[in-house]
Scaffold this motif. Sequence first.
Motif, PDB file in Angstrom:
ATOM      1  N   LEU A 165       0.425  -1.308   0.004  1.00 36.35           N
ATOM      2  CA  LEU A 165       0.211  -0.188   0.146  1.00 36.35           C
ATOM      3  C   LEU A 165       0.842   1.128   0.117  1.00 36.35           C
ATOM      4  CD1 LEU A 165      -2.462   1.315   0.352  1.00 36.35           C
ATOM      5  CD2 LEU A 165      -2.621   1.016   2.730  1.00 36.35           C
ATOM      6  N   LYS A 169       0.442   4.246  -3.731  1.00 33.43           N
ATOM      7  CA  LYS A 169       0.129   4.826  -3.746  1.00 33.43           C
ATOM      8  C   LYS A 169       1.135   5.781  -2.847  1.00 33.43           C
ATOM      9  CE  LYS A 169      -4.351   4.234  -2.843  1.00 33.43           C
ATOM     10  NZ  LYS A 169      -5.315   4.722  -3.582  1.00 33.43           N
ATOM     11  N   MET A 180      -3.791   4.889   7.277  1.00 39.57           N
ATOM     12  CA  MET A 180      -3.786   4.313   6.223  1.00 39.57           C
ATOM     13  C   MET A 180      -5.029   3.372   6.289  1.00 39.57           C
ATOM     14  SD  MET A 180      -0.308   1.458   6.525  1.00 39.57           S
ATOM     15  CE  MET A 180       0.353   1.623   7.735  1.00 39.57           C
ATOM     16  N   ALA A 184      -7.685   2.427   3.130  1.00 44.04           N
ATOM     17  CA  ALA A 184      -8.452   1.969   3.055  1.00 44.04           C
ATOM     18  C   ALA A 184      -9.693   1.918   2.721  1.00 44.04           C
ATOM     19  CB  ALA A 184      -7.209   0.344   3.755  1.00 44.04           C
ATOM     20  N   ARG A 191     -12.244  -3.947   0.578  1.00 42.81           N
ATOM     21  CA  ARG A 191     -11.620  -3.823   0.807  1.00 42.81           C
ATOM     22  C   ARG A 191     -10.474  -5.245   0.727  1.00 42.81           C
ATOM     23  NH1 ARG A 191     -12.331  -1.135   6.475  1.00 42.81           N
ATOM     24  NH2 ARG A 191     -13.797  -2.238   6.774  1.00 42.81           N
ATOM     25  N   THR A 195      -6.740  -5.880  -1.433  1.00 45.47           N
ATOM     26  CA  THR A 195      -5.639  -6.564  -0.750  1.00 45.47           C
ATOM     27  C   THR A 195      -5.529  -7.098  -1.568  1.00 45.47           C
ATOM     28  OG1 THR A 195      -7.124  -5.582   1.686  1.00 45.47           O
ATOM     29  CG2 THR A 195      -4.980  -7.103   1.525  1.00 45.47           C
ATOM     30  N   LEU A 198      -2.694  -5.669  -3.262  1.00 45.83           N
ATOM     31  CA  LEU A 198      -1.907  -5.591  -3.013  1.00 45.83           C
ATOM     32  C   LEU A 198      -0.995  -5.949  -3.189  1.00 45.83           C
ATOM     33  CD1 LEU A 198      -3.138  -2.788  -0.468  1.00 45.83           C
ATOM     34  CD2 LEU A 198      -2.480  -1.930  -2.732  1.00 45.83           C
TER      35      LEU A 198
END
Length: 209
Positions: A165, A169, A180, A184, A191, A195, A198
């Motif tokens: 993350l 970003k 954070m 999110a 989410r 994830t 990610l």
Amino acid sequence: MINKFNQSNYHSICDKLAKADPYLAAIIETYGYPPFWSRPNTFETLVHIILEQQVSLASALSALNKLKERVQELTPARLLLLTDEEMRACYVSRQKASYIKCLAEALLSGQINLTELEDLDDEVIRAKLVALKGIGNWTADVYLMFVLQHADVFPIGDLAAVNALKRVKNLPADITRDEMMAVAAQWQPYRTIATMLLWHFYLSAPKKK
């Protein structure tokens, strides 16, 4: 109604997230869709997740395979027949051996029933799991995401997800957990799938030197 995802809507949710977030769109453009990571709702799966706490995925899998070799089928009753020395010979630390044995006892006594968890919401499941010795929020998050396919979990205790993350970003290294979670929150109610994007980035992108 519990917010879940499945193999048939997985890519369309990825597309929805990509439409709303150019950073996630870039992951799909560069590396494709993430695999559909899932695991069965079994004692063996929860043992595997406990073994993965704070170690590499490879060493956790190695310990799991050793345990399976030793008992043939990994069930609570068979696991409880192993001594601490036998567990240690399977690369399981004394601490994790105690966690796994507590889980086995909880399942055999009926303190927890994995099938019943399938119809409960996130917070009830989390409360039942973290009541067991050695199971914290990270283990509960991974179980909710991989096993029950709950769609709106962000595992703030997962280093790979957090580091991905920050990289994706361009977030400051000293960003707080609350900040954070606020980032999110933009991906609600998906989410979990964000994830997975990610993690896909973390596993696919060249590591920074």
